[in-house]
Design a protein around this motif. Structure first.
Motif, short mmCIF file in Angstrom:
data_model
loop_
_atom_site.label_atom_id
_atom_site.label_comp_id
_atom_site.label_asym_id
_atom_site.label_seq_id
_atom_site.Cartn_x
_atom_site.Cartn_y
_atom_site.Cartn_z
N ARG A 99 0.74 -1.45 0.28
CA ARG A 99 0.08 -0.06 -0.12
C ARG A 99 0.62 1.49 0.10
NH1 ARG A 99 -4.78 1.28 4.26
NH2 ARG A 99 -5.54 3.31 3.12
N ASP A 105 -4.64 5.68 -2.48
CA ASP A 105 -4.81 4.30 -2.14
C ASP A 105 -6.04 4.08 -1.15
OD1 ASP A 105 -3.80 1.35 -2.54
OD2 ASP A 105 -2.35 2.08 -2.22
N GLN A 106 -6.51 3.12 -2.03
CA GLN A 106 -7.72 2.43 -0.65
C GLN A 106 -7.36 0.79 -0.54
OE1 GLN A 106 -9.81 4.59 1.49
NE2 GLN A 106 -8.54 6.19 0.72
N HIS A 107 -6.63 0.26 -1.01
CA HIS A 107 -6.59 -1.01 -1.49
C HIS A 107 -6.13 -1.35 0.32
CE1 HIS A 107 -4.42 -4.80 -1.16
NE2 HIS A 107 -2.97 -4.85 -1.14
N ASP A 108 -6.90 -2.23 0.55
CA ASP A 108 -7.64 -2.97 2.38
C ASP A 108 -6.47 -3.46 2.45
OD1 ASP A 108 -8.91 -4.02 4.57
OD2 ASP A 108 -9.73 -5.57 3.44
N ALA A 109 -4.74 -3.29 2.76
CA ALA A 109 -3.59 -3.62 3.23
C ALA A 109 -3.41 -2.25 4.56
CB ALA A 109 -2.48 -3.86 2.74
N PRO A 110 -2.94 -3.11 5.78
CA PRO A 110 -2.50 -1.54 6.46
C PRO A 110 -1.45 -0.92 6.48
CG PRO A 110 -1.62 -4.24 7.14
CD PRO A 110 -2.19 -3.79 6.05
N TYR A 139 0.50 -5.70 -5.10
CA TYR A 139 -0.74 -4.92 -4.41
C TYR A 139 -1.80 -5.80 -5.77
CZ TYR A 139 0.93 -1.07 -7.13
OH TYR A 139 1.50 0.11 -8.56
#
Length: 230
Positions: A99, A105-110, A139
């Motif tokens: 991420r 960047d709205q990727h579901d990662a911390p 990603y």
């Protein structure tokens, strides 16, 4: 100043059917050549005093970032192997979870508060440079329903002025996603391996971090493929 023309078989096409977004953003008219002004070709002067170096992305605010610490080193040369001193390299990448430190960047990662994802380094008199960072993660990028970008690091190389900027990506050896990535596969077969870093034991620091070498050639038949060669 004369120089060797851009050779065929090095750079990716502007419109690549397998890379969906190129359909909308590639030029569909012949380019118009606009003469460069003196400011564009000679300014600003990129120096470490005006643009301070940031060589270590593995730490931020005095704290260690998450992930595998690595060292990336290389050399920038011209087509005749001559070193290019004083080149400013701006580096950016995703964190270990894949991420970017960006609002969009709205990727579901911390997110990692100890990782900024940005670095800056200047080549020395022999064209050499080195940074410390964290190995980024892969990603998703929605090129199709299950598309993932390979692990990669972005590089922007600046010359003596605004008109002298090249952008490329560095990949890691052995990544299974390379065979599926249209951006990497869009580079002609004979040149795409130049985008893959090599593990280097001489760059590796004992009991600290693995090292990778990524040399870049600015033009000629051995040029590093760039996103904006024109």
């Amino acid at each position: 100043m004369s120089f060797r023309p851009i050779p065929p078989g090095v750079f990716p096409p502007m419109d690549l059917p397998s890379y969906g977004s190129t359909h909308k953003r590639h030029p569909d008219q012949a380019p118009v050549r606009i003469p460069h002004t003196l400011t564009e070709t000679s300014a600003p002067r990129f120096t470490s005093s005006a643009y301070p170096e940031h060589l270590d992305m593995s730490r931020h605010n005095g704290r260690e970032a998450m992930g595998e610490r690595i060292i990336i080193a290389g050399r920038v040369t011209d087509e005749d192997g001559r070193p290019q001193p004083g080149v400013m390299l701006e580096v950016w990448q995703a964190n270990a979870a894949g991420r970017y430190q960006l609002d969009r960047d709205q990727h579901d990662a911390p997110l990692d508060p100890n990782f900024s994802g940005q670095a800056r380094v200047f080549t020395d008199a022999d064209g050499n440079w080195s940074i410390t960072t964290i190995r980024p993660g892969a990603y998703p990028w929605r090129n199709h329903h299950n598309a993932w970008r390979p692990v990669h690091v972005h590089f922007g190389l600046h010359g003596a002025g605004f008109a002298q900027r090249l952008v490329t990506q560095m990949y890691f050896p052995g990544d299974p996603l390379l065979a599926l990535d249209p951006i990497y596969q869009g580079v002609p077969e004979g040149a795409r391996e130049r985008l893959v870093a090599k593990f280097d034991l001489d760059v590796t620091r004992p009991e600290y971090a693995l090292g990778y070498r990524f040399d870049m050639v600015l033009r000629g038949r051995l040029a590093t493929p760039m996103e904006n060669p024109a």
